[in-house]
Scaffold this motif. Structure first.
Motif, PDB file in Angstrom:
ATOM      1  N   ILE A 137       0.830  -1.203   0.000  1.00 26.41           N
ATOM      2  CA  ILE A 137       0.000   0.000   0.000  1.00 26.41           C
ATOM      3  C   ILE A 137       0.863   1.250   0.000  1.00 26.41           C
ATOM      4  O   ILE A 137       0.577   2.236  -0.696  1.00 26.41           O
ATOM      5  N   ALA A 175       0.820   4.174  -2.742  1.00 24.09           N
ATOM      6  CA  ALA A 175       0.473   5.535  -2.327  1.00 24.09           C
ATOM      7  C   ALA A 175       1.614   6.501  -2.637  1.00 24.09           C
ATOM      8  O   ALA A 175       1.376   7.641  -3.045  1.00 24.09           O
ATOM      9  N   THR A 212      -2.706  15.546   0.612  1.00 23.33           N
ATOM     10  CA  THR A 212      -2.413  14.164   0.976  1.00 23.33           C
ATOM     11  C   THR A 212      -1.244  14.059   1.939  1.00 23.33           C
ATOM     12  O   THR A 212      -1.291  13.285   2.894  1.00 23.33           O
ATOM     13  N   THR A 220      -2.023  14.853   5.532  1.00 20.41           N
ATOM     14  CA  THR A 220      -2.988  13.898   6.060  1.00 20.41           C
ATOM     15  C   THR A 220      -2.313  12.593   6.447  1.00 20.41           C
ATOM     16  O   THR A 220      -2.587  12.013   7.499  1.00 20.41           O
ATOM     17  N   ILE A 221      -1.426  12.136   5.596  1.00 17.83           N
ATOM     18  CA  ILE A 221      -0.752  10.880   5.917  1.00 17.83           C
ATOM     19  C   ILE A 221       0.184  11.079   7.101  1.00 17.83           C
ATOM     20  O   ILE A 221       0.344  10.183   7.940  1.00 17.83           O
ATOM     21  N   LEU A 271      -0.438  12.983   9.535  1.00 14.69           N
ATOM     22  CA  LEU A 271      -1.356  12.961  10.670  1.00 14.69           C
ATOM     23  C   LEU A 271      -1.586  11.542  11.140  1.00 14.69           C
ATOM     24  O   LEU A 271      -1.569  11.240  12.333  1.00 14.69           O
ATOM     25  N   LEU A 272      -1.803  10.643  10.179  1.00 14.00           N
ATOM     26  CA  LEU A 272      -2.017   9.246  10.528  1.00 14.00           C
ATOM     27  C   LEU A 272      -0.845   8.692  11.331  1.00 14.00           C
ATOM     28  O   LEU A 272      -1.023   7.842  12.200  1.00 14.00           O
ATOM     29  N   VAL A 285      -2.574  -0.023   9.208  1.00  8.76           N
ATOM     30  CA  VAL A 285      -2.841   1.410   9.135  1.00  8.76           C
ATOM     31  C   VAL A 285      -1.819   2.187   9.966  1.00  8.76           C
ATOM     32  O   VAL A 285      -1.419   3.292   9.607  1.00  8.76           O
ATOM     33  N   LEU A 306      -5.805   6.143   2.089  1.00 12.45           N
ATOM     34  CA  LEU A 306      -5.175   6.542   3.341  1.00 12.45           C
ATOM     35  C   LEU A 306      -5.741   7.869   3.841  1.00 12.45           C
ATOM     36  O   LEU A 306      -5.985   8.047   5.040  1.00 12.45           O
ATOM     37  N   CYS A 307      -5.951   8.795   2.898  1.00 14.21           N
ATOM     38  CA  CYS A 307      -6.537  10.075   3.318  1.00 14.21           C
ATOM     39  C   CYS A 307      -7.928   9.868   3.892  1.00 14.21           C
ATOM     40  O   CYS A 307      -8.307  10.503   4.882  1.00 14.21           O
ATOM     41  N   ILE A 355      -9.081   7.227   5.396  1.00 13.41           N
ATOM     42  CA  ILE A 355      -8.997   6.640   6.731  1.00 13.41           C
ATOM     43  C   ILE A 355      -8.656   7.711   7.756  1.00 13.41           C
ATOM     44  O   ILE A 355      -9.256   7.772   8.845  1.00 13.41           O
ATOM     45  N   ALA A 356      -7.709   8.569   7.420  1.00 20.35           N
ATOM     46  CA  ALA A 356      -7.341   9.631   8.356  1.00 20.35           C
ATOM     47  C   ALA A 356      -8.543  10.520   8.640  1.00 20.35           C
ATOM     48  O   ALA A 356      -8.841  10.854   9.796  1.00 20.35           O
ATOM     49  N   ALA A 357      -9.242  10.894   7.555  1.00 19.81           N
ATOM     50  CA  ALA A 357     -10.408  11.753   7.750  1.00 19.81           C
ATOM     51  C   ALA A 357     -11.462  11.044   8.586  1.00 19.81           C
ATOM     52  O   ALA A 357     -12.088  11.654   9.468  1.00 19.81           O
TER      53      ALA A 357
END
Lengths: 327, 310, 349
Positions: free
Chosen positions: A102, A106, A122, A125-126, A128-129, A182, B22-23, B25-27
């Motif tokens: 993945i 990505a 993007t 955001t990633i 942030l994860l 994740v 992935l975005c 999921i984060a959201a």
């Protein structure tokens, strides 16, 4: 003496002091290995290396340790912890394999195909994860995913099929692996993106001038050129996955059970336990000597695994170097 | 793209799905937590201490866990900052002999790669020694309890050390050589140059490192569960004014969330959600702070800043 | 093809008449005076014994007392030829009639945003010919070259008007990957991929075929391409070694081999020798002479002498306009435009 400290320091004294402080860190690491190994010694003394192997009822062995008196007889130290090692490897390897695929896709998306506006959204955001604490992942897992799977996905017949051995309530392999993936994918995405964008543009241009489309140029030239970084990303993510304790403890079912792939679909719903989650589960029992050495033995194994991964990652990168350096 | 092979088109679709997935999921995580937070978070919760009560859902907030989080972050950074600065400065500016520099750098990489549960249990091993009994409590049976704010804070400093070190080292390495040369030409010693010229110059890198370190500290749970004693409120031990707090046990937001979830006692998932939202808000805020510092430094000096994502 | 060897004699070239180059002058820069009446101290004894050096009698001081001393260096001696004359002559072609037309540009203009890089250029490129695009920096020759295989599309702000026909087909109608399979390009900096030499040359062959050919099928094609590029003898033992270990000239020849392996119809070269030493440059120029038999070659070059050595047709561009287009003798010998004459004379650069 305070006067001597207050006057401006000469360089050599400063250098020695700074060096000494820096060495403290090394001392810390050595102390970590030594202390953990010392506390873990009794298990090795009584079992040799065979505590890594399967055999017997692990739950019974641990319960014996918990209930043992202050000076336990040697029989209490008997341990065969293979289910834990199996659980750690199972969740870790699947998560890293899935996550690497993945993350690679990505990263290719971010570096090559995303329009600039999407790329600006993007990347943060990633990131942030990557910074969400693991207890929040565990919370969402245990309050959202587990009930969903336990009540809606697992059928009654599947529950009945393993009823004699274990309770299926939604915790287990599937939720653990999904959340672990994740958790570790963003780390890999960050590293791989950085590597892909630092590959010289001239190679990409040269590939396109030879008549390949953008995706093939990326896959055939840029990605292989970034192989050392991809390996490093996988190693870093693997170390993180092995050591994940709290989230796994919350969603994995906490039963000394080895999920069997031969069970078919039910395999994904069977509970498991990892080395790290066991340490969390039994951390109150550190007073019992036998249990304490068992927990420290697990920690030593985890430490050893993390070190090996780092060294192994470095070694794998070495032979790839000869193609990377510009002659 | 119309005439690409189907295999290439599949991979392209996969790339788009992976990136956007992935975005999403984060959201989804942020939105879901926000939804639950709106549902369960009251201002009262933030300012009330936890209370022992039958109806957990109704009473008590998480003031003490908040205080515990702040205290732990403070202790962790206070110990980690001097260590990281000394190490970074020594490696970049001195670094002789070179094998020793490599040893130190490898040690920091080992610490960075060690799972936090191993660091936690190492802390237990250290602080349960009789030598360090003053730093926690001696239990009635004679064994050292080994769990206190100092114990947890000391181990948290190991967690915060790598980001701090990497940020400072990168900052020092990217200071242009002419700044050092100018100072030497004026007759300053190396250590004076470092104190007066170089370290102030990398202030924003140090700030980035501190923020990253704090973000890692407040997000960590394993060390708390093992080393902080697990009492809902802050329980100071002994009579010396500040030291008793440090010797005592308590909880943090993370252990509070864990304790209130089905994995802990499980009595109040609502409070778990509320505390989790606050925790997430802190972590996101710290991340934004890192971006902000990075952007401000980039515009001020015109150089690109690489953030250490560890 | 026979070469007119009298054309090799530098005395016959019109350049000999320009003010700053005299025949037999070698490396010495003169102020115009043949004698160098400089004080004795500036001459070494070794110089005095060498033939052809002016007398060391300390004559009157020159009219400009601040002129720095001139030293003779080893290269001023008559050079010994590296190869016997006549064995491998320079690729100085006669105007060859050329083969069928491969590429035609019709009123091509290129602009990057507001800036017009190329204005309305029409050209014709034939097989068997080498077309050199010359002109000062920034005149649009590289943009024109890159638009021939639509590489300008990688730049977001680029826009092109006009038609380009490859064998009669409009290149906009073709898919870009198919176009680039037929119009290959070699860049200024050698950019071999970080793979083995074999994989580099086989890259285009592997990517462009329907099913991936195996190594046994590729081997003869790879060897053939390396031979045509003049690199095979040097790398035959180690086809699997990393390509990045080769020297600069070898890397550039590897890039040429990689470009010609799939048998393109046109070869575009963007200043291929500017990063290389003179010996590698010479080798590659020989190569171009041999390659043009089967391909059409378009080469962008800053080096006027190289253009004279290598090209059949020359196109001179200035600030985006095509000022002159003709055969090499014509453009360098009797240029029609004043600007062309000034450029090839070196009045401006």
């Amino acid at each position: 003496m305070l006067d001597r400290l207050r006057r401006p320091w000469p360089d050599d004294r400063a250098e020695r002091t700074l060096g000494a402080v820096s060495l403290l860190i090394f001392v810390c690491v050595v102390a970590m290995v030594v202390f953990v190994a010392l506390r873990a010694w009794p298990i090795f003394a009584h079992n040799g290396l065979s505590w890594l192997l399967p055999g017997g009822d692990l739950h019974g062995q641990i319960t014996n340790m918990v209930n043992a008196p202050a000076n336990p007889p040697p029989a209490v130290y008997h341990l065969r912890a293979w289910p834990l090692i199996y659980g750690t490897l199972l969740s870790g390897v699947i998560a890293v394999a899935l996550g690497l695929g993945i993350a690679l896709l990505a990263s290719i998306f971010i570096v090559e195909f995303a329009p600039a506006s999407l790329r600006r959204i993007t990347i943060p955001t990633i990131r942030l994860l990557a910074s969400v604490p693991s207890v929040i992942y565990g919370l969402i897992g245990i309050l959202v995913l587990v009930p969903f799977i336990g009540n809606h996905v697992i059928s009654a017949s599947e529950k009945a099929s393993v009823q004699t051995l274990v309770q299926l309530n939604g915790t287990g392999v599937l939720v653990s692996v999904v959340i672990l993936t994740v958790m570790i994918t963003p780390i890999m995405v960050a590293l791989i993106c950085e590597a892909l964008s630092s590959v010289p543009v001239s190679w990409r241009e040269g590939a396109m001038a030879l008549g390949v489309n953008r995706l093939r140029a990326m896959l055939a030239v840029t990605v292989p050129a970034a192989r050392p970084a991809i390996v490093a990303a996988a190693v870093l993510a693997g170390a993180r996955a092995l050591g994940e304790a709290v989230m796994i403890q919350m969603v994995s079912g906490s039963v000394f059970f080895s999920p069997k792939p031969t069970d078919g679909v039910v395999f994904f719903f069977e509970p498991l336990r990892t080395l790290a989650s066991t340490i969390i589960d039994y951390n109150d029992g550190v007073g019992a000597p036998a249990l304490r050495s068992a927990l420290y033995a697990f920690a030593l194994l985890l430490l050893f695994a993390a070190l090996t991964l780092s060294v192994g990652g470095y070694l794998v990168k070495l032979p790839l170097r000869k193609y990377q350096t510009r002659g | 793209m119309r005439t690409w092979r189907w295999r290439d088109r599949l991979v392209l679709a996969g790339a788009w799905i992976a990136g956007l997935g992935l975005c999403t999921i984060a959201a989804a995580i942020v939105l879901y937590m926000g939804y639950r937070g709106v549902q369960y978070l009251r201002p009262g919760l933030i300012f009330e201490s936890p209370q022992v009560s039958q109806s957990q859902a109704g009473s008590g907030g998480f003031l003490d866990p908040l205080e515990g989080t702040a205290l732990l972050a403070l202790i962790g950074i206070t110990i980690a900052l001097p260590l990281a600065l000394c190490a970074a400065v020594w490696i970049v500016e001195y670094g002789r002999p070179s094998w020793l520099a490599r040893v130190v750098e490898s040690s920091i990489e080992v610490v960075a790669g060690t799972p936090d549960i191993v660091i936690a249990i190492f802390g237990l091993a250290i602080f349960q020694m009789s030598l360090l009994a003053p730093f926690s409590v001696r239990a009635s049976g004679g064994g050292v309890f080994g769990r206190s704010f100092i114990a947890a804070g000391a181990m948290m400093s190991l967690i915060a050390l790598p980001p701090l070190f990497v940020a400072t080292r990168n900052g020092l390495q990217s200071t242009p050589v002419h700044m050092r040369e100018a100072a030497f030409a004026l007759g300053k010693t190396r250590i004076a140059t470092i104190r007066r010229v170089l370290l102030p110059g990398v202030r924003s890198d140090i700030a980035t490192g501190v923020t990253l370190g704090v973000s890692r500290i407040i997000g960590d749970t394993a060390i708390i569960l093992l080393l902080l004693g697990g009492t809902a409120r802050l329980e100071p031990q002994g009579s010396v004014p500040i030291f008793n707090l440090l010797r005592g046990t308590g909880s943090t937001l993370t252990s509070y969330v864990y304790g209130n979830s089905p994995a802990g006692e499980g009595l109040a998932p609502q409070k778990a959600y509320a505390a989790a939202v606050v925790l997430l808000a802190f972590v996101l805020g710290l991340n934004l702070l890192v971006d902000f510092i990075g952007r401000r430094q980039a515009s001020a000096s015109g150089l690109a800043v690489g953030s250490a994502i560890v | 093809m026979s070469f007119d060897k009298t054309l090799l004699n530098p005395k016959r070239t019109p350049l000999a008449e320009s003010s700053w180059v005299t025949p037999d002058s070698g490396c010495r820069h003169t102020n115009g005076a043949e004698q160098h009446p400089l004080p004795n101290a500036f001459w070494t004894h070794a110089d005095e014994q060498r033939p052809g050096v002016p007398s060391t009698a300390p004559g009157p001081i020159a009219t400009e007392p601040n002129v720095p001393p001139v030293r003779t260096i080893v290269l001023d001696r008559t050079p010994t030829p590296v190869r016997p004359v006549g064995e491998r002559v320079a690729v100085r072609p006669v105007h060859s009639p050329g083969g069928p037309e491969r590429l035609r540009l019709e009123e091509v203009s290129i602009s990057y945003g507001q800036k017009h890089a190329v204005k309305s250029v029409s050209l014709s490129i034939h097989q068997g010919e080498v077309l050199a695009l010359i002109g000062p920096s920034g005149c649009g020759k590289t943009s024109l070259l890159r638009t021939l295989n639509r590489l300008t599309e990688l730049t977001p702000s680029a826009a092109r008007n006009g038609r380009i026909l490859l064998d009669g087909e409009d290149v906009d109608e073709l898919e870009d990957t198919k176009l680039r399979a037929r119009v290959a390009m070699v860049f200024q900096q050698p950019n071999p991929f970080p793979m083995s030499i074999f994989d580099n040359v086989a890259f285009a062959l592997r990517e462009q075929s329907r099913k991936r050919p195996g190594r046994r099928e590729l081997q003869p094609l790879v060897i053939d391409a390396l031979e045509r590029a003049g690199l095979y003898e040097e790398v035959r033992e180690d086809l699997d070694g990393p390509a990045l270990r080769l020297s600069g000239g070898q890397q550039q020849r590897l890039c040429i081999a990689r470009a010609i392996a799939p048998r393109p119809e046109v070869l575009l070269m963007d200043e291929p020798c500017s990063a290389l030493d003179p010996i590698s440059t010479n080798t590659i120029e020989q190569l171009i002479g041999e390659l043009r038999r089967e391909l059409a070659v378009v080469i962008v070059t800053h080096n006027l002498a190289q253009a004279r050595r290598v090209a059949d047709k020359v196109a001179f561009m200035y600030l985006g306009d095509l000022v002159e287009y003709g055969t090499t003798e014509q453009v360098f010998g009797e240029p029609r435009a004043t600007r062309t004459r000034d450029y090839v004379r070196g009045t401006f650069g």
